[in-house]
Motif scaffolding. Sequence first.
Motif, PDB file in Angstrom:
ATOM      1  N   GLN A  55       0.832  -1.210   0.000  1.00  0.00           N
ATOM      2  CA  GLN A  55       0.000   0.000   0.000  1.00  0.00           C
ATOM      3  C   GLN A  55       0.863   1.256   0.000  1.00  0.00           C
ATOM      4  N   ASP A  56       1.917   1.261   0.795  1.00  0.00           N
ATOM      5  CA  ASP A  56       2.795   2.430   0.864  1.00  0.00           C
ATOM      6  C   ASP A  56       3.603   2.599  -0.420  1.00  0.00           C
ATOM      7  N   ALA A  57       4.030   1.487  -0.993  1.00  0.00           N
ATOM      8  CA  ALA A  57       4.807   1.556  -2.236  1.00  0.00           C
ATOM      9  C   ALA A  57       3.992   2.200  -3.349  1.00  0.00           C
ATOM     10  N   LEU A  58       2.761   1.721  -3.517  1.00  0.00           N
ATOM     11  CA  LEU A  58       1.923   2.246  -4.600  1.00  0.00           C
ATOM     12  C   LEU A  58       1.453   3.669  -4.315  1.00  0.00           C
ATOM     13  N   TYR A  59       1.219   3.983  -3.055  1.00  0.00           N
ATOM     14  CA  TYR A  59       0.847   5.354  -2.691  1.00  0.00           C
ATOM     15  C   TYR A  59       2.011   6.300  -2.991  1.00  0.00           C
ATOM     16  N   THR A  60       3.198   5.908  -2.565  1.00  0.00           N
ATOM     17  CA  THR A  60       4.381   6.757  -2.773  1.00  0.00           C
ATOM     18  C   THR A  60       4.607   7.034  -4.259  1.00  0.00           C
ATOM     19  N   LEU A  61       4.550   5.996  -5.071  1.00  0.00           N
ATOM     20  CA  LEU A  61       4.806   6.155  -6.501  1.00  0.00           C
ATOM     21  C   LEU A  61       3.627   6.808  -7.229  1.00  0.00           C
ATOM     22  N   GLY A  62       2.428   6.573  -6.745  1.00  0.00           N
ATOM     23  CA  GLY A  62       1.241   7.124  -7.387  1.00  0.00           C
ATOM     24  C   GLY A  62       1.008   8.596  -7.121  1.00  0.00           C
ATOM     25  N   PHE A  63       1.529   9.072  -5.986  1.00  0.00           N
ATOM     26  CA  PHE A  63       1.274  10.460  -5.616  1.00  0.00           C
ATOM     27  C   PHE A  63       2.543  11.304  -5.447  1.00  0.00           C
ATOM     28  N   HIS A  64       3.704  10.657  -5.564  1.00  0.00           N
ATOM     29  CA  HIS A  64       4.952  11.393  -5.333  1.00  0.00           C
ATOM     30  C   HIS A  64       6.048  11.068  -6.344  1.00  0.00           C
ATOM     31  N   TYR A  65       5.687  10.391  -7.441  1.00  0.00           N
ATOM     32  CA  TYR A  65       6.694  10.041  -8.452  1.00  0.00           C
ATOM     33  C   TYR A  65       6.145  10.384  -9.832  1.00  0.00           C
ATOM     34  N   PRO A  66       6.225  11.664 -10.224  1.00  0.00           N
ATOM     35  CA  PRO A  66       5.621  12.145 -11.473  1.00  0.00           C
ATOM     36  C   PRO A  66       5.911  11.333 -12.737  1.00  0.00           C
ATOM     37  N   PRO A  67       7.133  10.791 -12.930  1.00  0.00           N
ATOM     38  CA  PRO A  67       7.387  10.080 -14.194  1.00  0.00           C
ATOM     39  C   PRO A  67       6.403   8.953 -14.494  1.00  0.00           C
ATOM     40  N   ARG A  68       5.902   8.266 -13.449  1.00  0.00           N
ATOM     41  CA  ARG A  68       4.982   7.151 -13.688  1.00  0.00           C
ATOM     42  C   ARG A  68       3.801   7.176 -12.712  1.00  0.00           C
ATOM     43  N   ALA A  69       3.462   8.368 -12.252  1.00  0.00           N
ATOM     44  CA  ALA A  69       2.427   8.495 -11.233  1.00  0.00           C
ATOM     45  C   ALA A  69       1.063   7.980 -11.693  1.00  0.00           C
ATOM     46  N   THR A  70       0.694   8.258 -12.930  1.00  0.00           N
ATOM     47  CA  THR A  70      -0.616   7.832 -13.428  1.00  0.00           C
ATOM     48  C   THR A  70      -0.753   6.316 -13.377  1.00  0.00           C
ATOM     49  N   PHE A  71       0.295   5.628 -13.826  1.00  0.00           N
ATOM     50  CA  PHE A  71       0.291   4.164 -13.803  1.00  0.00           C
ATOM     51  C   PHE A  71       0.159   3.634 -12.379  1.00  0.00           C
ATOM     52  N   PHE A  72       0.949   4.165 -11.466  1.00  0.00           N
ATOM     53  CA  PHE A  72       0.935   3.639 -10.103  1.00  0.00           C
ATOM     54  C   PHE A  72      -0.313   4.034  -9.324  1.00  0.00           C
ATOM     55  N   ARG A  73      -0.941   5.166  -9.661  1.00  0.00           N
ATOM     56  CA  ARG A  73      -2.239   5.476  -9.029  1.00  0.00           C
ATOM     57  C   ARG A  73      -3.288   4.467  -9.478  1.00  0.00           C
ATOM     58  N   SER A  74      -3.194   4.039 -10.737  1.00  0.00           N
ATOM     59  CA  SER A  74      -4.103   3.015 -11.231  1.00  0.00           C
ATOM     60  C   SER A  74      -3.892   1.705 -10.471  1.00  0.00           C
ATOM     61  N   GLU A  75      -2.632   1.370 -10.213  1.00  0.00           N
ATOM     62  CA  GLU A  75      -2.345   0.149  -9.444  1.00  0.00           C
ATOM     63  C   GLU A  75      -2.796   0.297  -7.992  1.00  0.00           C
ATOM     64  N   TYR A  76      -2.679   1.486  -7.453  1.00  0.00           N
ATOM     65  CA  TYR A  76      -3.149   1.770  -6.092  1.00  0.00           C
ATOM     66  C   TYR A  76      -4.661   1.570  -6.009  1.00  0.00           C
ATOM     67  N   ALA A  77      -5.350   2.006  -7.062  1.00  0.00           N
ATOM     68  CA  ALA A  77      -6.804   1.803  -7.129  1.00  0.00           C
ATOM     69  C   ALA A  77      -7.121   0.316  -7.254  1.00  0.00           C
ATOM     70  N   ASN A  78      -6.365  -0.389  -8.084  1.00  0.00           N
ATOM     71  CA  ASN A  78      -6.561  -1.829  -8.228  1.00  0.00           C
ATOM     72  C   ASN A  78      -6.299  -2.555  -6.921  1.00  0.00           C
ATOM     73  N   LEU A  79      -5.354  -2.048  -6.138  1.00  0.00           N
ATOM     74  CA  LEU A  79      -5.067  -2.661  -4.841  1.00  0.00           C
ATOM     75  C   LEU A  79      -6.285  -2.594  -3.926  1.00  0.00           C
ATOM     76  N   MET A  80      -6.990  -1.479  -3.931  1.00  0.00           N
ATOM     77  CA  MET A  80      -8.201  -1.366  -3.116  1.00  0.00           C
ATOM     78  C   MET A  80      -9.203  -2.456  -3.476  1.00  0.00           C
ATOM     79  N   SER A  81      -9.396  -2.666  -4.774  1.00  0.00           N
ATOM     80  CA  SER A  81     -10.332  -3.698  -5.231  1.00  0.00           C
ATOM     81  C   SER A  81      -9.817  -5.091  -4.899  1.00  0.00           C
ATOM     82  N   LEU A  82      -8.530  -5.300  -5.102  1.00  0.00           N
ATOM     83  CA  LEU A  82      -7.932  -6.616  -4.863  1.00  0.00           C
ATOM     84  C   LEU A  82      -8.063  -7.026  -3.399  1.00  0.00           C
ATOM     85  N   ILE A  83      -7.818  -6.091  -2.511  1.00  0.00           N
ATOM     86  CA  ILE A  83      -7.911  -6.389  -1.080  1.00  0.00           C
ATOM     87  C   ILE A  83      -9.311  -6.876  -0.720  1.00  0.00           C
ATOM     88  N   LYS A  84     -10.311  -6.250  -1.307  1.00  0.00           N
ATOM     89  CA  LYS A  84     -11.700  -6.669  -1.056  1.00  0.00           C
ATOM     90  C   LYS A  84     -11.985  -8.026  -1.680  1.00  0.00           C
TER      91      LYS A  84
END
Length: 337
Positions: free
Chosen positions: A137-166
Amino acid sequence: MTKITVQIASLALLIGTVFNANAVTEADTQALQKTFIAEQVKQGFKQQEVEQFLASSSFDQTIIDAISKPWEAKPWHQYYPIFLTDKRLQKGLEFWQENQQTIDKAAKQFNVDPQIIVAIIGIETFYGGYLGNYRVQDALYTLGFHYPPRATFFRSEYANLMSLIKEEKLDNDTLKGSYAGAMGYGQFIPSSYRHYAVDFDGDGRRDLLTSKADAIGSVANYFHQHGWQKGQPVALLLNHTSSTAPKANVWTKEKLHYKVSDILSPTLSLADNQDIDASQAALLIKLDQAESAEYWLGLKNFYVITRYNRSPLYAMAVYQFSQQLNAHHKSVNQHGN
């Protein structure tokens, strides 16, 4: 302040500006989070649970540091010794023997060569020995919200993580993986976990974290879904007899657009003469050895490996390791020890 001091201070300011070119401000993060919340609500999540998920995520600078220095940035002659080791080979042969029935079943069901399944799990996690110590969760949050080069991709994975956990009833507090948020024996990112994981041991769960059978089946399914051609060649060594560059451009992660005939020439030919369909899709691989460049012809199966990891170095390490595994596995079976 002296003139030289001013110049040094200005240089330091310039360096700082360049270094922080991709820096993310608090306002940037808040804006991204606001958009993320809205998007997740549209996907059926309650606003409160999305806010709680964000609040329980932490920024980790070590993750930014890790992704900024990937192993794939090394030249081939420094890269492959990390993975192609006697220790990994021996462990792979043991894993293959211990899980022979499951691997055979997966190879047959998904029409994938068994050695590629064993190679992937070995390269990714040393057969479960190194699953990763980063909180996913922290890895994807960090890259999704604090790593501009690939932030869009990792925010998508962060969103997928929410669904996956459920969906898989995972404990996100203890869920560990790589710095890029990949999990389990085969290091699946959340979207891959959701789309390609299979319940191969029949217990009603898709468990890539502790079930070797599910991991084996899921890796096989991933390759099947991406078009692996069982029994077909992956990459062929080339002879380069000219001081000039080949006529075809070296592959740089784009979609396949060359044919074999576009790459081969009188000065760039197959090292091992054999019949090959010149009209099939192909790519040109360049590997930097210590003193010279080595060229390979990559075919459809090589491209399929890059769907797992886009790096041609990674794909070549997987391929060569799979060849080592297959040769030794056959030898052991033939001699019965």
